[in-house]
Scaffold this motif. Structure first.
Motif, PDB file in Angstrom:
ATOM      1  N   THR A   1      51.486 -13.782   3.569  1.00 26.88           N
ATOM      2  CA  THR A   1      52.897 -13.466   3.749  1.00 26.88           C
ATOM      3  C   THR A   1      53.612 -14.672   4.349  1.00 26.88           C
ATOM      4  OG1 THR A   1      52.349 -11.139   4.149  1.00 26.88           O
ATOM      5  CG2 THR A   1      54.541 -11.875   4.812  1.00 26.88           C
ATOM      6  N   TYR A   2      54.726 -15.046   3.707  1.00 30.42           N
ATOM      7  CA  TYR A   2      55.575 -16.119   4.236  1.00 30.42           C
ATOM      8  C   TYR A   2      57.007 -15.608   4.190  1.00 30.42           C
ATOM      9  CZ  TYR A   2      57.894 -20.574   4.945  1.00 30.42           C
ATOM     10  OH  TYR A   2      58.684 -21.584   5.441  1.00 30.42           O
ATOM     11  N   ASN A   3      57.609 -15.420   5.362  1.00 27.75           N
ATOM     12  CA  ASN A   3      58.925 -14.769   5.459  1.00 27.75           C
ATOM     13  C   ASN A   3      58.856 -13.437   4.718  1.00 27.75           C
ATOM     14  OD1 ASN A   3      59.856 -16.901   7.005  1.00 27.75           O
ATOM     15  ND2 ASN A   3      60.718 -17.990   5.260  1.00 27.75           N
ATOM     16  N   ASP A   4      59.648 -13.235   3.685  1.00 25.07           N
ATOM     17  CA  ASP A   4      59.594 -11.963   2.954  1.00 25.07           C
ATOM     18  C   ASP A   4      58.823 -12.080   1.639  1.00 25.07           C
ATOM     19  OD1 ASP A   4      61.455 -13.593   1.761  1.00 25.07           O
ATOM     20  OD2 ASP A   4      62.915 -12.013   1.375  1.00 25.07           O
ATOM     21  N   LEU A   5      58.119 -13.205   1.426  1.00 26.19           N
ATOM     22  CA  LEU A   5      57.346 -13.411   0.205  1.00 26.19           C
ATOM     23  C   LEU A   5      55.892 -13.033   0.435  1.00 26.19           C
ATOM     24  CD1 LEU A   5      58.785 -16.904  -0.780  1.00 26.19           C
ATOM     25  CD2 LEU A   5      59.531 -14.668  -1.605  1.00 26.19           C
ATOM     26  N   VAL A   6      55.309 -12.355  -0.548  1.00 29.94           N
ATOM     27  CA  VAL A   6      53.926 -11.883  -0.414  1.00 29.94           C
ATOM     28  C   VAL A   6      53.167 -12.199  -1.697  1.00 29.94           C
ATOM     29  CG1 VAL A   6      52.431  -9.877  -0.079  1.00 29.94           C
ATOM     30  CG2 VAL A   6      54.636 -10.003   1.113  1.00 29.94           C
ATOM     31  N   ILE A   7      51.984 -12.812  -1.549  1.00 33.19           N
ATOM     32  CA  ILE A   7      51.060 -12.967  -2.671  1.00 33.19           C
ATOM     33  C   ILE A   7      49.694 -12.499  -2.212  1.00 33.19           C
ATOM     34  CG2 ILE A   7      52.341 -14.839  -3.776  1.00 33.19           C
ATOM     35  CD1 ILE A   7      50.372 -16.838  -2.620  1.00 33.19           C
ATOM     36  N   GLU A   8      48.843 -12.152  -3.148  1.00 33.12           N
ATOM     37  CA  GLU A   8      47.517 -11.653  -2.773  1.00 33.12           C
ATOM     38  C   GLU A   8      46.486 -12.061  -3.805  1.00 33.12           C
ATOM     39  OE1 GLU A   8      47.679  -7.117  -4.409  1.00 33.12           O
ATOM     40  OE2 GLU A   8      48.774  -7.513  -2.555  1.00 33.12           O
ATOM     41  N   GLN A   9      45.235 -12.024  -3.387  1.00 36.67           N
ATOM     42  CA  GLN A   9      44.135 -12.411  -4.275  1.00 36.67           C
ATOM     43  C   GLN A   9      42.913 -11.577  -3.938  1.00 36.67           C
ATOM     44  OE1 GLN A   9      44.147 -14.838  -6.786  1.00 36.67           O
ATOM     45  NE2 GLN A   9      42.122 -14.092  -7.292  1.00 36.67           N
ATOM     46  N   GLU A  10      42.282 -11.019  -4.945  1.00 39.38           N
ATOM     47  CA  GLU A  10      41.028 -10.286  -4.764  1.00 39.38           C
ATOM     48  C   GLU A  10      39.856 -11.224  -5.037  1.00 39.38           C
ATOM     49  OE1 GLU A  10      41.120  -6.886  -7.325  1.00 39.38           O
ATOM     50  OE2 GLU A  10      42.868  -6.009  -6.326  1.00 39.38           O
ATOM     51  N   TYR A  11      38.774 -11.017  -4.324  1.00 40.77           N
ATOM     52  CA  TYR A  11      37.567 -11.797  -4.591  1.00 40.77           C
ATOM     53  C   TYR A  11      36.371 -11.035  -4.043  1.00 40.77           C
ATOM     54  CZ  TYR A  11      37.579 -13.512   0.280  1.00 40.77           C
ATOM     55  OH  TYR A  11      37.560 -13.611   1.644  1.00 40.77           O
TER      56      TYR A  11
ATOM     57  N   VAL B   1      38.030 -13.071   9.087  1.00 39.16           N
ATOM     58  CA  VAL B   1      37.683 -13.467   7.725  1.00 39.16           C
ATOM     59  C   VAL B   1      36.371 -12.789   7.342  1.00 39.16           C
ATOM     60  CG1 VAL B   1      37.158 -15.457   6.255  1.00 39.16           C
ATOM     61  CG2 VAL B   1      38.843 -15.675   8.079  1.00 39.16           C
ATOM     62  N   PRO B   2      36.218 -12.344   6.070  1.00 41.72           N
ATOM     63  CA  PRO B   2      34.989 -11.667   5.644  1.00 41.72           C
ATOM     64  C   PRO B   2      33.741 -12.515   5.862  1.00 41.72           C
ATOM     65  CG  PRO B   2      36.696 -11.431   3.985  1.00 41.72           C
ATOM     66  CD  PRO B   2      37.211 -12.396   5.009  1.00 41.72           C
ATOM     67  N   VAL B   3      32.652 -11.833   6.258  1.00 40.69           N
ATOM     68  CA  VAL B   3      31.395 -12.530   6.498  1.00 40.69           C
ATOM     69  C   VAL B   3      30.223 -11.875   5.775  1.00 40.69           C
ATOM     70  CG1 VAL B   3      32.093 -13.450   8.732  1.00 40.69           C
ATOM     71  CG2 VAL B   3      30.978 -11.218   8.629  1.00 40.69           C
ATOM     72  N   LYS B   4      30.442 -10.773   5.093  1.00 38.63           N
ATOM     73  CA  LYS B   4      29.336 -10.058   4.457  1.00 38.63           C
ATOM     74  C   LYS B   4      29.604  -9.849   2.977  1.00 38.63           C
ATOM     75  CE  LYS B   4      27.952  -7.720   8.645  1.00 38.63           C
ATOM     76  NZ  LYS B   4      27.617  -6.490   9.301  1.00 38.63           N
ATOM     77  N   VAL B   5      28.541  -9.448   2.272  1.00 39.51           N
ATOM     78  CA  VAL B   5      28.651  -9.146   0.857  1.00 39.51           C
ATOM     79  C   VAL B   5      29.642  -7.994   0.678  1.00 39.51           C
ATOM     80  CG1 VAL B   5      27.391  -8.268  -1.145  1.00 39.51           C
ATOM     81  CG2 VAL B   5      26.309  -9.935   0.377  1.00 39.51           C
ATOM     82  N   GLY B   6      30.538  -8.123  -0.307  1.00 38.93           N
ATOM     83  CA  GLY B   6      31.503  -7.061  -0.573  1.00 38.93           C
ATOM     84  C   GLY B   6      32.677  -7.550  -1.403  1.00 38.93           C
ATOM     85  N   ASP B   7      33.595  -6.622  -1.662  1.00 38.95           N
ATOM     86  CA  ASP B   7      34.814  -6.922  -2.412  1.00 38.95           C
ATOM     87  C   ASP B   7      35.978  -6.976  -1.429  1.00 38.95           C
ATOM     88  OD1 ASP B   7      33.636  -6.930  -5.021  1.00 38.95           O
ATOM     89  OD2 ASP B   7      33.487  -4.745  -4.870  1.00 38.95           O
ATOM     90  N   TYR B   8      36.790  -8.036  -1.556  1.00 35.59           N
ATOM     91  CA  TYR B   8      37.830  -8.279  -0.565  1.00 35.59           C
ATOM     92  C   TYR B   8      39.166  -8.589  -1.236  1.00 35.59           C
ATOM     93  CZ  TYR B   8      33.898  -8.674   2.601  1.00 35.59           C
ATOM     94  OH  TYR B   8      32.770  -8.408   3.327  1.00 35.59           O
ATOM     95  N   LYS B   9      40.195  -8.496  -0.428  1.00 34.16           N
ATOM     96  CA  LYS B   9      41.534  -8.915  -0.832  1.00 34.16           C
ATOM     97  C   LYS B   9      42.143  -9.649   0.343  1.00 34.16           C
ATOM     98  CE  LYS B   9      44.457  -5.945  -2.710  1.00 34.16           C
ATOM     99  NZ  LYS B   9      45.471  -4.852  -2.795  1.00 34.16           N
ATOM    100  N   VAL B  10      42.815 -10.771   0.047  1.00 34.91           N
ATOM    101  CA  VAL B  10      43.567 -11.469   1.077  1.00 34.91           C
ATOM    102  C   VAL B  10      45.045 -11.369   0.710  1.00 34.91           C
ATOM    103  CG1 VAL B  10      43.387 -13.734  -0.022  1.00 34.91           C
ATOM    104  CG2 VAL B  10      43.834 -13.587   2.422  1.00 34.91           C
TER     105      VAL B  10
END
Length: 195
Positions: free
Chosen positions: A176-186, A164-173
């Motif tokens: 994935t659940y089975n064949d379903l994928v969602i994502e979020q930038e923060y 998991v990110p621990v430093k200042v920066g731009d990230y995306k998580v």
């Protein structure tokens, strides 16, 4: 004999429908519309407000000449109103999951969406020396999904990182659940020293 008949529709809180006019020449081309009402199933059209006399919507001849007849069997009016009957919809959710607008939903057999799993940004993404992950809102209580974190590099590309990110920066998580994928930038903003 009636040259034409105007059919009005009382949808009983359903979607509004325009009247239609049917003639003998257009009986084969005319159709009776189906209204919609959120949270209800349409059970059909009826000739009466009390919903006792159902309409056979495939028999436009019957609709054209039904009701409002005088003692000789002649139609007295060139207008008729049909009344919609509804039943509150009972959603039956199955194991079917779908992604809509980057959210995983359970889907009812009728197509309605129910409980969901979504990702949201951390409320206060400041680096304080601890790991800052994404917030997972899981009404579905799913087991077995995986999370992968990525960081935005200097070339503007997201690359995988361990943990998991621990430093200042731009990230995306990416979840994935089975064949379903969602994502979020923060983003994790400026570091807070000795808060």
């Amino acid at each position: 004999n009636v040259p034409s008949r105007i059919i009005y529709f009382d949808t009983n809180s359903g979607s509004g429908l325009d009247y239609i006019t049917i003639t003998d020449e257009k009986l084969s081309d005319s159709t009776i519309p189906t209204p919609v009402r959120e949270g209800y199933d349409f059970l059909g059209w009826f000739y009466d407000k009390d919903l006792f006399k159902p309409v056979n919507v495939t028999d436009l001849y019957e609709i054209k000449y039904n009701e409002l007849k005088d003692q000789n069997g002649c139609v007295e009016s060139d207008k008729i109103t049909l009344y919609a009957k509804w039943e509150e919809h009972n959603h039956v959710y199955n194991e079917n999951l779908v992604v809509v607008d980057n959210v995983i939903y359970e889907q009812c057999d009728c197509g309605h969406l129910g409980k969901k799993l979504s990702l949201t940004n951390p409320e206060n993404p400041h680096y304080t020396g601890k790991e800052i992950g994404i917030v997972i809102n899981d009404e579905l209580k799913l087991d077995g999904y995986t999370l992968k974190y990525q960081v935005l590099d200097k070339d503007g590309n997201y690359v995988d990182i361990e943990g998991v990110p621990v430093k200042v920066g731009d990230y995306k998580v990416i979840l994935t659940y089975n064949d379903l994928v969602i994502e979020q930038e923060y983003s994790i903003h400026e570091e807070i020293v000795n808060p």
